[in-house]
Design a protein around this motif. Sequence first.
Motif, PDB file in Angstrom:
ATOM      1  N   ILE A   4       2.763 -47.593  13.102  1.00  0.00           N
ATOM      2  CA  ILE A   4       3.827 -47.202  14.034  1.00  0.00           C
ATOM      3  C   ILE A   4       4.685 -48.449  14.260  1.00  0.00           C
ATOM      4  O   ILE A   4       4.190 -49.471  14.763  1.00  0.00           O
ATOM      5  N   VAL A  27       6.641 -38.127  18.019  1.00  0.00           N
ATOM      6  CA  VAL A  27       5.995 -39.072  17.089  1.00  0.00           C
ATOM      7  C   VAL A  27       4.649 -38.501  16.647  1.00  0.00           C
ATOM      8  O   VAL A  27       4.273 -38.593  15.473  1.00  0.00           O
ATOM      9  N   ILE A  39       2.531 -43.297  22.735  1.00  0.00           N
ATOM     10  CA  ILE A  39       2.471 -42.676  21.402  1.00  0.00           C
ATOM     11  C   ILE A  39       1.020 -42.435  20.967  1.00  0.00           C
ATOM     12  O   ILE A  39       0.685 -41.368  20.449  1.00  0.00           O
ATOM     13  N   CYS A  59       9.949 -45.667  14.606  1.00  0.00           N
ATOM     14  CA  CYS A  59      10.307 -44.987  15.857  1.00  0.00           C
ATOM     15  C   CYS A  59      11.531 -45.616  16.508  1.00  0.00           C
ATOM     16  O   CYS A  59      11.589 -46.832  16.692  1.00  0.00           O
TER      17      CYS A  59
END
Length: 297
Positions: A154, A251, A30, A198
């Motif tokens: 995240i 993402v 990511i 996520c």
Amino acid sequence: MGLKLKMEKRLNMNETVKKAVVITGCSSGIGRAAALFLAQQGWVVFATVRREADAEALRSSHLDGLIPVCPLDLTRLEQINAAVDLIKGELDRRGIAGLSGVVNNAGGGGVAPIEAMDLEIFRTELQTRLWGPVALLQATLPLVRTAQGRVIWIVTPSLMPVPYVASIHACDFAANCLARTLQLELKPWGIPCIQIRCGGIDTPAASRTQTEMNRELQQPDSRLALYRDALEKEMASLRQFDQQRSAPEEVAKKVFQALTERRPRARYRVGYLSGLAAAVELLPQPWMDWVLAKREK
Ligand SMILES: NC(=O)c1ccc[n+]([C@@H]2O[C@H](COP(=O)([O-])OP(=O)(O)OC[C@H]3O[C@@H](n4cnc5c(N)ncnc54)[C@H](OP(=O)(O)O)[C@@H]3O)[C@@H](O)[C@H]2O)c1
């Protein structure tokens, strides 16, 4: 000067005003996808990595604004301070006033039942996901304040206890607390604190999880043997899950949206099963515990 000319001048000035962001853990997955995407959008991206080879790999993408920051291990305060010095120097050199974003992405963690968890891996993950980001924010928030920037985390899609990944999810529960508390504490300066939640994302972490599970099962550790059947069942369902994971670029786009949207949300959701996980979180805790206990039968 005519109004039209004034507006054109202002537009031209805005075009040249660069925005800068720090993203941690950009060697893969990511973090790397977000760093490349934001640099492609014209942002100056301070992409932190731990190893020179990973910094070199980022340099080889030949993106003008992509600046590898190396080494940055989030368990090492002296490296965090050195990285922030480098970032300040580079912002000054480029005439950029502050940071428009800090993205707390780096993370690792291990897979094991709590009873057999490697304590060193657990300690490192707590430092990487919680202690390090707090230290980094303490050093960078003055720059974020200057640019009226945003803080991004995240995280996993739901605060839900999932067996054998407590070293990761315990950090998510605590990161949720940090993010929401900061959202309140930073309100006077209008600095949004945003979680990108996520679901399953296709990164090297996924195959690492399978390898670790396999390795755990090979261990002649008697405590782990107690969990053998449950771990094997978990691996089978994980293999199915892995086939559906979403691309990390999805993402990256959410990170960009969260950094640029005029009125950002406190939470964004992206990736495989992130919707279902978010819905389960809405259940009252006793119900959630009941549903999860059923799944473990
Ligand atoms: N993949 C998913 O399905 C998923 C879902 C929800 C949330 N997340 C979260 O997303 C984040 C990124 O994960 P990913 O899936 O992209 O995994 P990844 O490809 O393994 O990336 C993890 C990054 O974190 C870095 N890192 C680990 N420990 C560090 C430390 N002590 N100091 C500095 N950097 C460190 C790694 O660097 P090295 O290469 O040097 O190890 C790597 O760059 C993690 O926080 C993870 O919990 C992932």
